[in-house]
Design a protein around this motif. Structure first.
Motif, PDB file in Angstrom:
ATOM      1  N   HIS A 185       0.837  -1.204   0.000  1.00 37.23           N
ATOM      2  CA  HIS A 185       0.000   0.000   0.000  1.00 37.23           C
ATOM      3  C   HIS A 185       0.868   1.249   0.000  1.00 37.23           C
ATOM      4  N   GLU A 186       0.396   2.324  -0.657  1.00 30.07           N
ATOM      5  CA  GLU A 186       1.190   3.551  -0.731  1.00 30.07           C
ATOM      6  C   GLU A 186       1.479   4.141   0.646  1.00 30.07           C
ATOM      7  N   LEU A 187       0.564   3.970   1.611  1.00 33.86           N
ATOM      8  CA  LEU A 187       0.800   4.507   2.954  1.00 33.86           C
ATOM      9  C   LEU A 187       1.854   3.715   3.720  1.00 33.86           C
TER      10      LEU A 187
ATOM     11  N   ARG B 109       5.339   5.250   4.325  1.00 36.65           N
ATOM     12  CA  ARG B 109       5.544   6.358   5.254  1.00 36.65           C
ATOM     13  C   ARG B 109       5.868   5.828   6.641  1.00 36.65           C
TER      14      ARG B 109
ATOM     15  N   LEU C  39       1.571   7.968  10.424  1.00 32.22           N
ATOM     16  CA  LEU C  39       0.328   8.387   9.787  1.00 32.22           C
ATOM     17  C   LEU C  39      -0.543   9.145  10.773  1.00 32.22           C
ATOM     18  N   SER C  40      -1.616   9.743  10.249  1.00 27.73           N
ATOM     19  CA  SER C  40      -2.668  10.337  11.077  1.00 27.73           C
ATOM     20  C   SER C  40      -3.979   9.652  10.716  1.00 27.73           C
ATOM     21  N   CYS C  41      -4.987   9.846  11.553  1.00 27.36           N
ATOM     22  CA  CYS C  41      -6.292   9.260  11.261  1.00 27.36           C
ATOM     23  C   CYS C  41      -6.860   9.784   9.948  1.00 27.36           C
ATOM     24  N   ARG C  42      -6.558  11.039   9.628  1.00 26.79           N
ATOM     25  CA  ARG C  42      -7.062  11.615   8.390  1.00 26.79           C
ATOM     26  C   ARG C  42      -6.503  10.895   7.162  1.00 26.79           C
ATOM     27  N   ASP C  43      -5.297  10.338   7.288  1.00 28.74           N
ATOM     28  CA  ASP C  43      -4.707   9.601   6.160  1.00 28.74           C
ATOM     29  C   ASP C  43      -5.533   8.365   5.810  1.00 28.74           C
ATOM     30  N   LEU C  44      -6.266   7.843   6.799  1.00 33.23           N
ATOM     31  CA  LEU C  44      -7.033   6.613   6.594  1.00 33.23           C
ATOM     32  C   LEU C  44      -8.464   6.881   6.141  1.00 33.23           C
TER      33      LEU C  44
ATOM     34  N   ARG D 129       2.105   0.701  10.919  1.00 39.60           N
ATOM     35  CA  ARG D 129       2.635   2.047  11.034  1.00 39.60           C
ATOM     36  C   ARG D 129       1.931   2.782  12.181  1.00 39.60           C
TER      37      ARG D 129
ATOM     38  N   VAL E 279       0.056   5.625  14.287  1.00 36.25           N
ATOM     39  CA  VAL E 279      -0.925   6.662  13.933  1.00 36.25           C
ATOM     40  C   VAL E 279      -0.971   7.621  15.119  1.00 36.25           C
TER      41      VAL E 279
END
Length: 315
Positions: free
Chosen positions: A175-177, A180, A183-188, A269, A271
């Motif tokens: 997955h592209e994420l 990284r 991460l943040s919740c907004r990324d999901l 990752r 969060v």
């Protein structure tokens, strides 16, 4: 004083859940006419209308909605009284404790082992339960204590927090994420996430990482992430991780679950703004039994090294 009969409350609950007298009668194993008569007699005794009835629809009135909630608590309390009374009559006193399979049952086994070392401690039976079943088992008497995982359903229960840990994102390794470091919740937001059968809206918000926005009054509705509406239905953590590995979903999971399931096809990752995952020990708020209090105390001492505020109330 108006006395309810258990039979009447069960009839009412069936109709309220089905919103159809024919289906409710079939579920209860009876004919529809006596069921309709029983509901009308209950309405006359109470002096209120519980259902709005038309040719094609049955809906609950405001009074009916109130009785719907009250009936559930009353029926659970009666079932609990019967089950606990039978257990009290056993030759060997027994406490029933429950937890969901995984991290919670591992912790519960450690608690029960420490508890069993106490002089004269009663026998403890561990019941492994499924997602969301633990609180219901306490309310209807199938269990005396339970380990609850976030988010908690606290209605009618006393709760003592035991452990808390961060959550991480579980992603397909390609997955592209996954490229990284954090991460943040907004990324999901908007990504497909596993769905647990029977979960509530607040539970879905928690598992999607949306609960962190609920308390932010200055967050405009336009800027809040959309609720994920798609994703495979899963029944346990093993099925969840397989869905992630197959690229069908991403998920927010406890760190300990990730540590126990390291694999090449799933990347984990951190969060940074995800609310933590917590485990608490819970019991019915009417319970005052000494050995129940001792098991709670044992759990707190094992996980935190000190007594909690609720213990004095039931000791």
């Amino acid at each position: 004083m108006i006395d309810f009969e258990v039979r009447e409350l069960r009839y009412f609950r069936a109709v309220a859940e089905e919103l159809n007298f024919s289906r409710a009668a079939e579920r209860l194993g009876m004919a529809q006419p006596p069921l309709s008569r029983a509901i009308r007699q209950l309405e006359r005794r109470l002096g209120v209308q519980l259902f709005e009835r038309t040719t094609h629809h049955v809906t609950l009135t405001v009074a009916g909605l109130t009785l719907f909630d009250e009936a559930e608590r009353a029926l659970d309390a009666m079932s609990a009284a019967a089950r606990r009374t039978r257990r009290a009559a056993l030759t060997t006193p027994t406490l029933v404790v429950t937890a969901k399979a995984g991290v919670a049952t591992d912790l519960l086994r450690r608690i029960v082992e420490a508890y069993g070392a106490l002089p004269d401690a009663p026998r403890v039976e561990i019941a492994v339960s499924g997602y969301g079943e633990q609180a219901d088992m306490l309310r209807d008497g199938r269990a005396d204590l339970a380990l609850l995982g976030s988010p908690f359903d606290r209605r009618g229960l006393d709760i003592e927090p035991l452990i808390s840990e961060p959550r991480v994102a579980a992603l397909p390794s390609g997955h592209e994420l996954a490229h990284r470091t954090a991460l943040s919740c907004r990324d999901l937001a908007g990504l497909p996430m596993p769905q647990c059968p029977g979960s509530t809206a607040s539970e879905r918000d928690y598992w999607a990482g949306r609960d962190c926005y609920a308390s932010q009054a200055n967050e405009s509705a336009e800027r809040r992430p959309d609720v994920p509406v798609s994703g495979p239905v899963v029944h346990d953590s093993s099925q969840l991780l397989e869905a992630v590995a197959l690229g069908q979903a991403v998920a927010l999971i406890p760190t300990s679950l990730a540590e126990r399931n390291l694999r090449d096809d799933v990347a984990y990752r951190p969060v940074h703004d995800a609310s933590p995952y917590s485990i608490a020990i819970a019991w019915r708020d009417c319970t005052r039994a000494y050995w129940t209090a001792r098991l709670v105390r044992t759990a707190v001492e094992l996980t935190a090294g000190q007594d909690g505020g609720k213990l004095a109330e039931i000791a």
